[in-house]
Design an enzyme around this catalytic site. Structure first.
Site, PDB file in Angstrom:
ATOM      1  N   ARG A  23       0.831  -1.224   0.000  1.00 61.64           N
ATOM      2  CA  ARG A  23       0.000   0.000   0.000  1.00 61.64           C
ATOM      3  C   ARG A  23       0.859   1.266   0.000  1.00 61.64           C
ATOM      4  O   ARG A  23       0.383   2.363  -0.274  1.00 61.64           O
ATOM      5  CB  ARG A  23      -0.895   0.006   1.244  1.00 61.64           C
ATOM      6  N   GLN A  46       1.848  21.079  22.741  1.00 60.58           N
ATOM      7  CA  GLN A  46       1.110  21.789  21.690  1.00 60.58           C
ATOM      8  C   GLN A  46       1.674  21.377  20.343  1.00 60.58           C
ATOM      9  O   GLN A  46       2.853  21.043  20.243  1.00 60.58           O
ATOM     10  CB  GLN A  46       1.260  23.326  21.828  1.00 60.58           C
ATOM     11  N   ASN A  48       1.736  22.933  16.254  1.00 58.68           N
ATOM     12  CA  ASN A  48       1.470  24.111  15.418  1.00 58.68           C
ATOM     13  C   ASN A  48       1.781  23.766  13.967  1.00 58.68           C
ATOM     14  O   ASN A  48       2.547  22.837  13.696  1.00 58.68           O
ATOM     15  CB  ASN A  48       2.375  25.293  15.819  1.00 58.68           C
ATOM     16  N   ARG A  59      11.147  32.685   8.334  1.00 56.62           N
ATOM     17  CA  ARG A  59      10.594  32.876   9.668  1.00 56.62           C
ATOM     18  C   ARG A  59      11.681  32.544  10.687  1.00 56.62           C
ATOM     19  O   ARG A  59      12.348  31.527  10.558  1.00 56.62           O
ATOM     20  CB  ARG A  59       9.379  31.974   9.907  1.00 56.62           C
ATOM     21  N   HIS A  62      13.544  32.235  16.283  1.00 57.78           N
ATOM     22  CA  HIS A  62      12.709  32.423  17.473  1.00 57.78           C
ATOM     23  C   HIS A  62      13.047  31.473  18.619  1.00 57.78           C
ATOM     24  O   HIS A  62      13.491  30.344  18.411  1.00 57.78           O
ATOM     25  CB  HIS A  62      11.239  32.223  17.100  1.00 57.78           C
ATOM     26  N   LYS A  72      11.369  21.974  20.579  1.00 59.94           N
ATOM     27  CA  LYS A  72      10.414  21.722  19.497  1.00 59.94           C
ATOM     28  C   LYS A  72      10.961  20.694  18.521  1.00 59.94           C
ATOM     29  O   LYS A  72      12.162  20.576  18.324  1.00 59.94           O
ATOM     30  CB  LYS A  72      10.061  23.029  18.780  1.00 59.94           C
ATOM     31  N   HIS A 119      15.277  28.942  16.570  1.00 58.22           N
ATOM     32  CA  HIS A 119      14.908  28.164  15.366  1.00 58.22           C
ATOM     33  C   HIS A 119      14.360  29.082  14.295  1.00 58.22           C
ATOM     34  O   HIS A 119      13.670  30.076  14.594  1.00 58.22           O
ATOM     35  CB  HIS A 119      13.856  27.113  15.718  1.00 58.22           C
ATOM     36  N   TYR A 132       5.000  21.649  13.771  1.00 60.36           N
ATOM     37  CA  TYR A 132       5.793  21.701  15.001  1.00 60.36           C
ATOM     38  C   TYR A 132       5.118  20.899  16.110  1.00 60.36           C
ATOM     39  O   TYR A 132       3.907  21.051  16.331  1.00 60.36           O
ATOM     40  CB  TYR A 132       5.852  23.132  15.550  1.00 60.36           C
ATOM     41  N   ASP A 168      10.979  40.011  12.439  1.00 58.68           N
ATOM     42  CA  ASP A 168      12.112  39.107  12.193  1.00 58.68           C
ATOM     43  C   ASP A 168      13.267  39.827  11.519  1.00 58.68           C
ATOM     44  O   ASP A 168      14.429  39.487  11.711  1.00 58.68           O
ATOM     45  CB  ASP A 168      11.665  37.919  11.332  1.00 58.68           C
TER      46      ASP A 168
HETATM   47  C1  LIG Z   1       4.249  30.649  17.801  1.00 63.78           C
HETATM   48  C2  LIG Z   1       2.802  30.981  18.045  1.00 63.78           C
HETATM   49  C3  LIG Z   1       2.226  32.098  17.483  1.00 63.78           C
HETATM   50  N1  LIG Z   1       0.905  32.367  17.743  1.00 63.78           N
HETATM   51  C4  LIG Z   1       0.297  33.531  17.119  1.00 63.78           C
HETATM   52  C5  LIG Z   1       1.033  34.831  17.338  1.00 63.78           C
HETATM   53  C6  LIG Z   1       0.782  35.594  16.072  1.00 63.78           C
HETATM   54  O1  LIG Z   1      -0.446  36.280  16.156  1.00 63.78           O
HETATM   55  C7  LIG Z   1       0.654  34.518  14.999  1.00 63.78           C
HETATM   56  C8  LIG Z   1       1.927  34.321  14.223  1.00 63.78           C
HETATM   57  O2  LIG Z   1       2.960  34.150  15.171  1.00 63.78           O
HETATM   58  P1  LIG Z   1       4.455  34.299  14.717  1.00 63.78           P
HETATM   59  O3  LIG Z   1       4.593  35.488  13.807  1.00 63.78           O
HETATM   60  O4  LIG Z   1       5.330  34.211  15.923  1.00 63.78           O
HETATM   61  O5  LIG Z   1       4.633  32.967  13.835  1.00 63.78           O
HETATM   62  P2  LIG Z   1       6.046  32.453  13.299  1.00 63.78           P
HETATM   63  O6  LIG Z   1       6.892  33.591  12.842  1.00 63.78           O
HETATM   64  O7  LIG Z   1       5.744  31.380  12.326  1.00 63.78           O
HETATM   65  O8  LIG Z   1       6.722  31.814  14.570  1.00 63.78           O
HETATM   66  C9  LIG Z   1       7.097  30.437  14.615  1.00 63.78           C
HETATM   67  O9  LIG Z   1       8.122  30.234  13.710  1.00 63.78           O
HETATM   68  C10 LIG Z   1       9.427  30.038  14.244  1.00 63.78           C
HETATM   69  C11 LIG Z   1      10.336  29.677  13.090  1.00 63.78           C
HETATM   70  C12 LIG Z   1       9.466  29.079  15.367  1.00 63.78           C
HETATM   71  O10 LIG Z   1      10.347  28.226  15.509  1.00 63.78           O
HETATM   72  C13 LIG Z   1       8.451  29.236  16.412  1.00 63.78           C
HETATM   73  O11 LIG Z   1       7.935  27.994  16.852  1.00 63.78           O
HETATM   74  C14 LIG Z   1       7.356  30.159  16.084  1.00 63.78           C
HETATM   75  O12 LIG Z   1       7.763  31.354  16.693  1.00 63.78           O
HETATM   76  O13 LIG Z   1       0.338  33.319  15.707  1.00 63.78           O
HETATM   77  C15 LIG Z   1       0.127  31.564  18.549  1.00 63.78           C
HETATM   78  O14 LIG Z   1      -1.073  31.845  18.775  1.00 63.78           O
HETATM   79  N2  LIG Z   1       0.695  30.453  19.115  1.00 63.78           N
HETATM   80  C16 LIG Z   1       2.008  30.138  18.891  1.00 63.78           C
HETATM   81  O15 LIG Z   1       2.468  29.113  19.433  1.00 63.78           O
END
Ligand SMILES: Cc1cn([C@H]2C[C@H](O)[C@@H](COP(=O)(O)OP(=O)(O)O[C@H]3O[C@H](C)C(=O)[C@H](O)[C@H]3O)O2)c(=O)[nH]c1=O
Length: 176
Positions: A23, A46, A48, A59, A62, A72, A119, A132, A168
């Site tokens: 399969r 969690q 994501n 991205r 962080h 993570k 990361h 994630y 960023d």
């Molecule tokens: C990380 C996170 C974000 N948010 C909300 C906050 C913002 O309103 C929106 C976007 O968040 P952010 O701009 O921080 O998303 P990324 O830039 O993709 O951040 C991630 O990308 C980098 C590469 C990583 O390694 C982290 O796990 C994570 O920071 O989602 C949430 O509600 N929960 C969460 O766990």
């Protein structure tokens, strides 16, 4: 699955061991016991996903400030990214060093990033999805970052970002 150590203590590449049949195949993508045998307690609390429309979307880099450090496990479920971990642990022998590799839906590899490392990734094609598993809850006030092009790290990205968030792009220079 198996964990392959990298030059940065705690950062591991996770290789799948697919079980193939007529399969297709089946593979375990995370196993608490396998991580524990490698000396890692990873209690995912969690999950994501990030959806990235354009090639060369960056991205990162962080992390969450202590005591909200967030280990993570990252995998790509669609497309290809260059994924990077940076060691921000002042007492680590690899402080400021980075490790990067291509993660893709095709190679099925994951990268485990421990607490104390930042990361980030840059996508290598359009429409990439990054999944994630997080070892700590999201705490917005603890969200921190370092700049992807900070000379303190010298990350050798495969391309310049075509899409990057304002936050960023403008983290200050790294100070431990
Ligand atoms: C990380 C996170 C974000 N948010 C909300 C906050 C913002 O309103 C929106 C976007 O968040 P952010 O701009 O921080 O998303 P990324 O830039 O993709 O951040 C991630 O990308 C980098 C590469 C990583 O390694 C982290 O796990 C994570 O920071 O989602 C949430 O509600 N929960 C969460 O766990």
């Amino acid at each position: 699955m198996r964990l392959e150590p990298t030059p940065i203590p705690g950062v591991h590449v996770v290789e799948l061991e697919p079980i193939a049949d007529e399969r297709g195949a089946f593979a375990r993508t995370f196993c608490w016991d396998t991580f524990a045998q490698a000396g890692i307690t990873f209690d995912a609390v969690q999950c994501n996903t990030s959806l990235n429309t354009k090639k060369h979307t960056l991205r990162g880099m962080h992390y969450q400030q202590a005591p909200h450090g967030e280990p993570k496990l990252v995998r790509v479920t669609q497309g290809r990214v260059f994924d990077v971990a940076v060691d921000l642990r002042p007492d680590s022998p690899t402080h400021r060093q980075w490790f990067g590799l291509e993660l893709s839906a095709d190679n099925h590899q994951s990268l485990y990033i421990p607490d104390g490392c930042a990361h980030g990734f840059i996508t290598l094609e359009d429409d990439c999805e990054v999944f994630y598993m997080m070892g700590a809850p999201y705490v917005a006030d603890a969200a921190r970052g370092v700049r992807y092009d900070d000379p303190a790290f010298g990350i050798d990205w495969p391309a310049a970002p075509a899409v990057i968030g304002d936050r960023d792009a403008h983290y200050p220079d790294y100070t431990p």
